[in-house]
Design a protein around this motif. Structure first.
Motif, PDB file in Angstrom:
ATOM      1  N   ALA A 249      27.499  53.529  38.492  1.00 52.96           N
ATOM      2  CA  ALA A 249      27.696  52.235  39.139  1.00 52.96           C
ATOM      3  C   ALA A 249      26.991  51.125  38.368  1.00 52.96           C
ATOM      4  O   ALA A 249      27.539  50.025  38.186  1.00 52.96           O
ATOM      5  CB  ALA A 249      27.180  52.299  40.572  1.00 52.96           C
ATOM      6  N   LEU A 250      25.776  51.383  37.910  1.00 52.24           N
ATOM      7  CA  LEU A 250      25.032  50.384  37.145  1.00 52.24           C
ATOM      8  C   LEU A 250      25.761  50.036  35.857  1.00 52.24           C
ATOM      9  O   LEU A 250      25.909  48.859  35.503  1.00 52.24           O
ATOM     10  CB  LEU A 250      23.627  50.901  36.840  1.00 52.24           C
ATOM     11  N   VAL A 251      26.228  51.052  35.152  1.00 47.13           N
ATOM     12  CA  VAL A 251      26.981  50.824  33.921  1.00 47.13           C
ATOM     13  C   VAL A 251      28.238  50.010  34.220  1.00 47.13           C
ATOM     14  O   VAL A 251      28.578  49.056  33.501  1.00 47.13           O
ATOM     15  CB  VAL A 251      27.359  52.169  33.263  1.00 47.13           C
ATOM     16  N   GLY A 252      28.934  50.355  35.298  1.00 46.64           N
ATOM     17  CA  GLY A 252      30.141  49.636  35.665  1.00 46.64           C
ATOM     18  C   GLY A 252      29.881  48.185  35.996  1.00 46.64           C
ATOM     19  O   GLY A 252      30.656  47.300  35.617  1.00 46.64           O
ATOM     20  N   HIS A 374      16.011  43.893  45.497  1.00 47.06           N
ATOM     21  CA  HIS A 374      15.673  42.468  45.338  1.00 47.06           C
ATOM     22  C   HIS A 374      14.940  42.157  44.038  1.00 47.06           C
ATOM     23  O   HIS A 374      15.287  41.195  43.347  1.00 47.06           O
ATOM     24  CB  HIS A 374      14.843  42.000  46.541  1.00 47.06           C
ATOM     25  N   GLY A 375      13.940  42.951  43.699  1.00 46.18           N
ATOM     26  CA  GLY A 375      13.159  42.669  42.494  1.00 46.18           C
ATOM     27  C   GLY A 375      13.757  43.242  41.225  1.00 46.18           C
ATOM     28  O   GLY A 375      14.018  42.518  40.260  1.00 46.18           O
ATOM     29  N   LEU A 376      13.993  44.544  41.215  1.00 48.99           N
ATOM     30  CA  LEU A 376      14.510  45.195  40.023  1.00 48.99           C
ATOM     31  C   LEU A 376      15.880  44.650  39.639  1.00 48.99           C
ATOM     32  O   LEU A 376      16.194  44.484  38.454  1.00 48.99           O
ATOM     33  CB  LEU A 376      14.590  46.705  40.245  1.00 48.99           C
ATOM     34  N   LYS A 377      16.693  44.353  40.614  1.00 48.70           N
ATOM     35  CA  LYS A 377      18.034  43.831  40.355  1.00 48.70           C
ATOM     36  C   LYS A 377      17.961  42.506  39.601  1.00 48.70           C
ATOM     37  O   LYS A 377      18.748  42.254  38.676  1.00 48.70           O
ATOM     38  CB  LYS A 377      18.773  43.659  41.687  1.00 48.70           C
ATOM     39  N   ARG A 378      17.026  41.645  39.975  1.00 49.05           N
ATOM     40  CA  ARG A 378      16.860  40.369  39.257  1.00 49.05           C
ATOM     41  C   ARG A 378      16.347  40.607  37.844  1.00 49.05           C
ATOM     42  O   ARG A 378      16.783  39.944  36.888  1.00 49.05           O
ATOM     43  CB  ARG A 378      15.906  39.452  40.028  1.00 49.05           C
ATOM     44  N   ILE A 379      15.431  41.535  37.701  1.00 46.44           N
ATOM     45  CA  ILE A 379      14.893  41.835  36.373  1.00 46.44           C
ATOM     46  C   ILE A 379      15.991  42.333  35.445  1.00 46.44           C
ATOM     47  O   ILE A 379      16.056  41.958  34.264  1.00 46.44           O
ATOM     48  CB  ILE A 379      13.763  42.893  36.477  1.00 46.44           C
ATOM     49  N   MET A 380      16.877  43.164  35.979  1.00 47.60           N
ATOM     50  CA  MET A 380      17.965  43.733  35.176  1.00 47.60           C
ATOM     51  C   MET A 380      19.122  42.760  34.983  1.00 47.60           C
ATOM     52  O   MET A 380      20.010  43.003  34.165  1.00 47.60           O
ATOM     53  CB  MET A 380      18.475  45.019  35.845  1.00 47.60           C
ATOM     54  N   ASN A 381      19.128  41.669  35.743  1.00 53.88           N
ATOM     55  CA  ASN A 381      20.155  40.633  35.617  1.00 53.88           C
ATOM     56  C   ASN A 381      21.559  41.227  35.698  1.00 53.88           C
ATOM     57  O   ASN A 381      22.402  41.030  34.818  1.00 53.88           O
ATOM     58  CB  ASN A 381      19.976  39.874  34.298  1.00 53.88           C
ATOM     59  N   VAL A 382      21.820  41.932  36.780  1.00 54.58           N
ATOM     60  CA  VAL A 382      23.090  42.604  36.956  1.00 54.58           C
ATOM     61  C   VAL A 382      23.663  42.278  38.330  1.00 54.58           C
ATOM     62  O   VAL A 382      22.918  42.098  39.291  1.00 54.58           O
ATOM     63  CB  VAL A 382      22.924  44.136  36.798  1.00 54.58           C
TER      64      VAL A 382
END
Length: 479
Positions: A249-252, A374-382
């Motif tokens: 899912a992350l790759v997609g 909330h946090g990791l998602k922003r860091i990964m910019n995805v």
């Protein structure tokens, strides 16, 4: 008087023992694995009964009695059919409604259609070749095609459970495992909801199922599989289902790209009631997912059942509590998301940790997955639309690794007396890393291939109108 004792014998590889049919079967104490499969006479109403006592003495040189035929336990068979139906409930309508409520109204039907169609497609493919490649023999990485089209499997074919002499029909095991494969593929669609082509979803699902799900399931749950032989514990699918699907899912999400207007326009869930109902169905259906993986209706299933209840409740409260500290108000979306995070985290551990360990797993996963969303998602910019990686990927990683901790008997788990936390955590971590790398590399290749051949994303104009109308020609609401 002479006594002749008829004793039951172990048939197949139970709890790590050397299997009688080593080339084609396996049973793991930590996974819903197909055991030695054979054709037996019609089952009796009860499993093996107490030894029969004869009335005369036997000469010392008398030949040993013939081993009794394996027996199908009707109670276990009935429980496994019930568990299979519960897992279907998890996906359709559970997951479909959970996802459907989280997207904008103009895309709700598209998500429902993707989940419904992927579940149907993978169920068929599992019986065509998936079951054979996952459980039909083979070596460390993949099985064989000996059971393609379910060849040789009849209503009389039996599969081992975890107890000596107790069997279930192999057809039930096939159906049960089909639901695992189908929901794994359906989970992925949440990451790129609202902007992907319907045809791309179907084609990718077929390819990912073939080249990622099946090999990982074989490695983790088959007796000769790479991670099974290492001793990795995955009772109900933390690595096979959740980490595997979460990474894809992350790759997609990266490869499909962000939604038009992401970060600039409001993209709030359109129906939280629908999402709450979906989350509740997931919780109920998950009892089949976890307790069903025990393959028998006994104390092991009861442990998995209770652990599933406790971890989920703890995670829902932990997420809501942490959200209150950060945002001053707990949300329904947060409680529902926390419940799913707890379900994910307890999945690999449900049959081997104690109830107090399950509570701790739930508390940890609730807080960590909140940060991931909330946090990791922003860091990964995805733009992982429905936070598939943050909940399923991260929750699966937490559960898989901490299984190596809370399985320890000193912490209330069911591990052996010589259980080593450090050793088991290392084994669990190896399984996590291999699953991440396998699914990640395979997913990158497959998404790129689908993009080259048919394209991944709908045109911007269609995305703005909404996929319900542009992809399926219908609306959820007429007003």
């Amino acid at each position: 008087m002479k006594k002749m004792i008829l004793a039951l014998s172990l048939s197949g590889a139970l709890l790590g023992a050397t299997p009688l049919y080593a080339e084609e079967t396996s049973v793991a104490p930590s996974a819903p694995v197909a055991a030695a499969v054979e054709t037996a006479p019609a089952a009796t109403d009860t499993p093996a009964a107490a030894p029969t006592v004869a009335a005369e003495a036997a000469p010392a040189e008398a030949a040993p009695a013939a081993e009794p035929a394996p027996v199908m336990d009707k109670g276990d068979a009935a429980w496994m059919m019930t568990a299979t139906m519960l897992v279907i409930l998890m996906t359709i309508p559970g997951l479909a409604l959970f996802y459907g409520g989280l997207v904008r109204a103009k895309n709700m039907l598209s998500v429902l259609m993707q989940v419904f169609s992927v579940f149907s497609l993978i169920t068929i493919l599992w019986c065509v070749y998936g079951y054979s490649l996952a459980f039909g023999g083979g070596g460390a990485y993949i099985g064989t095609l000996d059971k393609i089209f379910l060849s040789g499997i009849t209503p009389d074919s039996l599969a081992d459970t975890f107890s000596a002499g107790f069997k279930i029909p192999e057809l039930i095991f096939v159906a049960f495992q089909a639901t695992f494969a189908a929901i794994s593929c359906a989970l992925i669609v949440g990451a790129f909801a609202e902007r992907i082509k319907f045809s791309a979803v179907l084609v990718f699902s077929v390819l990912w199922f073939t080249f990622s799900y099946i090999p990982v399931a074989h490695m983790v749950w088959f007796g000769e599989g790479l991670l099974f032989k290492d001793g990795a514990i995955d009772f109900a699918g933390g690595t096979v289902v959740h980490i595997n699907a979460g990474v894809a899912a992350l790759v997609g999400a990266y490869m499909v790209g962000k939604r038009v207007g992401y970060g600039k326009e409001a993209m709030a869930p359109h129906n939280m009631v629908m999402t709450m109902i979906g989350a509740s169905m997931l919780w109920v259906g998950w009892f089949g997912f976890n307790a069903g993986s025990n393959l028998e209706a006994n104390g092991g299933a009861a442990l998995a059942f209770l652990n599933t209840m406790l971890a989920t409740a703890a995670a829902a409260l932990a997420w809501a509590g942490a959200e209150t500290l950060v945002k001053s108000k707990p949300s329904m979306l947060g409680a529902a998301s926390g419940a799913v995070a707890g379900l994910v985290a307890i999945t690999p551990a449900c049959g081997t940790v104690g109830p107090m360990g399950a509570i701790l797993l739930g508390l940890i996963s609730g807080v960590v997955c909140l940060w991931a969303v909330h946090g990791l998602k922003r860091i990964m910019n995805v733009d992982d639309s429905l936070d598939v990686f943050g909940i399923h990927g991260i929750g699966g990683i937490i559960g898989a690794i901490l299984t190596g901790v809370f399985t320890a008997p000193s912490l209330g788990g069911t591990g052996a007396e010589d259980f080593s936390i450090a050793s088991q955590v290392l084994i669990q971590t190896k399984g996590v890393v291999i699953t991440i790398l396998w699914s990640g590399v395979v997913s990158i290749i497959l998404f790129k291939l689908v993009d080259i051949v048919i394209g991944l994303r709908v045109p911007e104009e269609e995305e703005r109108i909404g996929l319900d109308v542009t992809s399926h020609g219908e609306r959820a609401y007429n007003n």
